[in-house]
Design an enzyme around this catalytic site. Structure first.
Site, mmCIF file in Angstrom:
data_model
loop_
_atom_site.group_PDB
_atom_site.id
_atom_site.type_symbol
_atom_site.label_atom_id
_atom_site.label_comp_id
_atom_site.label_asym_id
_atom_site.label_seq_id
_atom_site.Cartn_x
_atom_site.Cartn_y
_atom_site.Cartn_z
ATOM 1 N N ASN A 45 15.496 -34.869 -2.690
ATOM 2 C CA ASN A 45 14.660 -35.017 -3.840
ATOM 3 C C ASN A 45 13.269 -34.966 -3.545
ATOM 4 O OD1 ASN A 45 13.040 -37.466 -5.061
ATOM 5 N ND2 ASN A 45 14.813 -38.284 -5.507
ATOM 6 N N HIS A 56 15.607 -35.017 -8.374
ATOM 7 C CA HIS A 56 16.869 -35.493 -7.218
ATOM 8 C C HIS A 56 17.127 -34.715 -6.542
ATOM 9 C CE1 HIS A 56 17.492 -39.567 -9.569
ATOM 10 N NE2 HIS A 56 16.077 -39.476 -10.088
ATOM 11 N N GLU A 58 19.996 -33.448 -5.879
ATOM 12 C CA GLU A 58 21.522 -33.282 -6.594
ATOM 13 C C GLU A 58 20.247 -31.739 -6.936
ATOM 14 O OE1 GLU A 58 20.745 -35.942 -6.143
ATOM 15 O OE2 GLU A 58 22.817 -37.134 -6.705
ATOM 16 N N SER A 81 24.851 -41.776 -2.989
ATOM 17 C CA SER A 81 26.089 -41.449 -3.829
ATOM 18 C C SER A 81 24.650 -40.894 -5.644
ATOM 19 C CB SER A 81 26.672 -42.774 -4.263
ATOM 20 O OG SER A 81 27.553 -43.136 -5.311
ATOM 21 N N CYS A 83 23.284 -40.598 -8.910
ATOM 22 C CA CYS A 83 22.717 -42.039 -9.963
ATOM 23 C C CYS A 83 23.670 -40.861 -10.960
ATOM 24 C CB CYS A 83 21.249 -41.600 -10.303
ATOM 25 S SG CYS A 83 20.845 -39.975 -10.903
ATOM 26 N N CYS A 86 22.490 -37.119 -11.965
ATOM 27 C CA CYS A 86 23.111 -36.491 -11.455
ATOM 28 C C CYS A 86 24.882 -36.085 -11.614
ATOM 29 C CB CYS A 86 22.900 -35.998 -9.859
ATOM 30 S SG CYS A 86 21.517 -36.226 -9.759
ATOM 31 N N ASP A 146 12.545 -44.688 -8.541
ATOM 32 C CA ASP A 146 13.693 -43.951 -8.246
ATOM 33 C C ASP A 146 14.581 -44.032 -9.403
ATOM 34 O OD1 ASP A 146 13.291 -41.533 -6.938
ATOM 35 O OD2 ASP A 146 15.582 -41.649 -5.892
HETATM 36 ZN ZN LIG Z 1 19.876 -38.460 -8.908
#
Ligand SMILES: [Zn+2]
Length: 153
Positions: A45, A56, A58, A81, A83, A86, A146
């Protein structure tokens, strides 16, 4: 496929990215994209570092992997985990397998991923969780930003 020793090694690489992000003053979420046992993209991130709300972990790992002709043979690792942004990207790109470090501090999109045919493996890694818990404790306003929640009072 369960959480294998290879998965563990790749999660450690994702966590190293998260730690770097924390040390940079950012959100400590890291990710790697793996094909055939090789990391083809690693990221973290960088929302704070680059002033980019979409960066982010990912997204950063996928961006750094560059153009791919397909994603049907990759696994995405993320310390936290995903969001919905993503998770949507994972589905959009047809990534078949996602390994999640922890979902105690944030979660909720695992069922969405599974409903779209993605294999979701939860590592429940205490080191991933400890780093996020430290971040949320020390920088609650940054964390609220975030996940698009109202800042803490
Ligand atoms: Zn994300």
């Amino acid at each position: 496929m369960p959480y294998t020793d290879d998965d563990k090694a790749h999660m450690a690489a994702a966590l190293a990215e998260a730690q770097t992000g924390f040390d940079e003053g950012g959100c400590p979420i890291g990710s790697v994209v793996v094909r055939g046992g090789e990391v083809i993209g690693r990221g973290r991130n960088r929302r704070v570092q680059e002033g980019d709300p979409i960066a982010h972990g990912e997204m950063d790992a996928l961006r750094r992997a560059g153009r791919q002709t397909g994603y049907r043979d990759v696994t995405l690792y993320t310390t936290l985990s995903p969001c919905m942004m993503c998770a949507g990207t994972i589905v959009q790109f047809g990534i078949p397998r996602v390994v999640i470090g922890e979902n105690a501090t944030f979660g909720g999109n695992e069922e969405f991923l599974r409903s779209r045919g993605v294999e979701v493996v939860l590592a429940d890694d205490p080191d991933c969780r400890a780093l996020m818990e430290r971040f949320i404790r020390e920088k609650p306003a940054l964390w609220a930003e975030d996940i698009a929640e109202a800042p803490p009072e």
